[in-house]
Design an enzyme around this catalytic site. Sequence first.
Site, PDB file in Angstrom:
ATOM      1  N   PHE A 310      71.908   9.300   7.357  1.00  0.00           N
ATOM      2  CA  PHE A 310      72.804   8.488   8.171  1.00  0.00           C
ATOM      3  C   PHE A 310      72.340   7.034   8.174  1.00  0.00           C
ATOM      4  O   PHE A 310      71.147   6.751   8.369  1.00  0.00           O
ATOM      5  CB  PHE A 310      72.814   8.969   9.633  1.00  0.00           C
ATOM      6  CG  PHE A 310      73.232  10.394   9.817  1.00  0.00           C
ATOM      7  CD1 PHE A 310      74.564  10.722   9.960  1.00  0.00           C
ATOM      8  CD2 PHE A 310      72.281  11.404   9.861  1.00  0.00           C
ATOM      9  CE1 PHE A 310      74.948  12.048  10.144  1.00  0.00           C
ATOM     10  CE2 PHE A 310      72.651  12.728  10.048  1.00  0.00           C
ATOM     11  CZ  PHE A 310      73.990  13.047  10.182  1.00  0.00           C
ATOM     12  N   ASP A 311      73.271   6.113   7.959  1.00  0.00           N
ATOM     13  CA  ASP A 311      73.021   4.737   8.370  1.00  0.00           C
ATOM     14  C   ASP A 311      73.142   4.716   9.893  1.00  0.00           C
ATOM     15  O   ASP A 311      73.861   5.541  10.469  1.00  0.00           O
ATOM     16  CB  ASP A 311      74.051   3.804   7.733  1.00  0.00           C
ATOM     17  CG  ASP A 311      73.936   2.382   8.246  1.00  0.00           C
ATOM     18  OD1 ASP A 311      72.828   1.832   8.181  1.00  0.00           O
ATOM     19  OD2 ASP A 311      74.943   1.842   8.734  1.00  0.00           O
ATOM     20  N   LYS A 312      72.429   3.815  10.540  1.00  0.00           N
ATOM     21  CA  LYS A 312      72.448   3.804  12.010  1.00  0.00           C
ATOM     22  C   LYS A 312      73.628   3.026  12.570  1.00  0.00           C
ATOM     23  O   LYS A 312      74.487   3.568  13.263  1.00  0.00           O
ATOM     24  CB  LYS A 312      71.137   3.217  12.569  1.00  0.00           C
ATOM     25  CG  LYS A 312      71.092   3.195  14.092  1.00  0.00           C
ATOM     26  CD  LYS A 312      69.813   2.570  14.594  1.00  0.00           C
ATOM     27  CE  LYS A 312      69.776   1.071  14.335  1.00  0.00           C
ATOM     28  NZ  LYS A 312      70.791   0.323  15.129  1.00  0.00           N
TER      29      LYS A 312
END
Length: 616
Positions: A310-312
């Site tokens: 996941f990108d944040k």
Amino acid sequence: MQKAILKYKHHLLLIVTILLALAIIVHLVSGYGAIVEILLVIASILGGAPIFVQAFQALKVRVVSIDLLVSIAIVGALFIKNFEESAVVAFLFLLGSYLEQRTLNKTRSAIQNLVELSPETALRQELNGEFVETDIDEIDVSDTLLVKTGASVPVDGVVIYGSGTINEASITGESVPVTKEIGAKVFAGTILEDGMLHVEAERIGEETTFGKIIELVEEAQDSKSEAERFIDRFAKYYTPFILLLAIAIWMITRNIELAVTILVLGCPGALVIGVPVSNVAGLGNGAKNGVLLKGSEVIHRLSHIDTILFDKTGTLTYGTPRVNEEIFYTKHREKAISYLVSMEKSSNHPLAKAILDQYNTAKKHDIDDLTVVKGEGMTATVDGQHVIIGNCQILERYNIAVPETIKLDIARLENEGHTIVITVIDEQIALINGIQDQVREGLEKDLERLNKLGVKKRIVLSGDNQGTVDRVVKKLNLTEGYGNMLPDEKSAVVRQLQDNGETVAFIGDGINDSPSLALADIGMAMGSGTDVAIETSNVVLMNEDFHHLPHAIGLAKSIRRNMIQNIVIALAVVLVLLLSIIFSDWMNMAIGMFVHEASILVVILNGMRLLNYKQK
């Protein structure tokens, strides 16, 4: 002629559909006659044309394809004057090809979109000290460039004069602008929101971080050729077998009608239509539930995902800074808030917006003598009192005393990943706001659902600081979390996991995510993300709704099961028909046609069940 036929084969499908409909209407009105036969023959020829061309092109490269089998079946059915079968076979094959092709979307335009974000010119300092607009291709390492407010930084370099605030979302994905002063590194493709910079070029063109993002997208997309579909692999053996079987039957029995019947009944119409129907029904369900799946190969890979990265920012979080904590050091809280809001209303900084959203009903005052200290904050006179708003650096500039207890509060907020905004009234700290991007609501349950669907590793990769990443990992019970990551570092993690044999999905929403989105086995983009991220990805979750992610994976698994069911049904029916026509006396063309068409209806109905799929 061949190119024209293939180019307009979808138009031919429409014409064949109309001809079949007319044939049915005429048959119902006046019975089977010459007009019906003419309509069916024309439909067979027009529908068969692109199939004949594809079979011929395959034979030129010594490939016996399923197109050849269908072509012989169509011609054979015409030869024995079974015009209904020849027209239906042509129609079904064209329809299957159309439905399958409809599901595939090209992503090559993503690279062009990236290129368009790069500035084409830059202001370069000449020998006489003046800055002249110069084509970006003429910029050399060590050149001094001028970057004005609102302009894109044209190169990777170091600031040698001036200061300002840069939006680095195109590189790090983080929405909070970063202050740049002398000695700070800047990256091509980022935006100077305020201030003025002189930048010494260190990396230019394709060597810049932004240039490498483009290169990574190209390499990743080129390395991801689509796997050969099951039907093509099956046809490699099935087509020659049916041809040889028909020839053998003819040589033994000298019954041309029986041989052609074997070709007709051996043509796997249910197999041709079954997989596309499952795909289209599944895609329709996804679209209805906010999930865009880009093609059948995507469905296959998505159903096997065991690791998600996941990108944040904008993915696990909302991507918009919000006031997360407030600490007062004064009894006059309303006054401190009103003074803060009165000054922030004159700023267009994202942190100012977060404060104004938090205190949208606060009283506002007129301000005098407003002074902006770039990268630090601002000062003004409000109701005759001297007010300072900003970060810790501005406290040092104005020699504001910071008690030890306040230092501890500041240290704690920073360790938790907050951006600090301090309000000082007449040399006394009155209020500290901790501003932070917020984790999306309900994510804990969604992530638990992923675990039940077989996703064992859930890892966050972010350009934000490690403290903020650790907070997100702990709150969401993720497997791992890595901060301070640039796009090439994120891609390296994807490659490493793939090399370890894991099937990896990456979900993000920014330009900086596009290399990882393209490289991963499955790239997923939030619908609120950039066009590049959406086009590069294989799956798009619409309307910023993370809840669609478990539905997407569960749906992919159901589509795959449904496709396998349809394949088994189709092959079983073909096997029974062939064995029956060879080894029994009761099987004939009429019964075989009834079973053949019934199997097509069965696989269509089975596929249509996916329209009502809901995750348990």
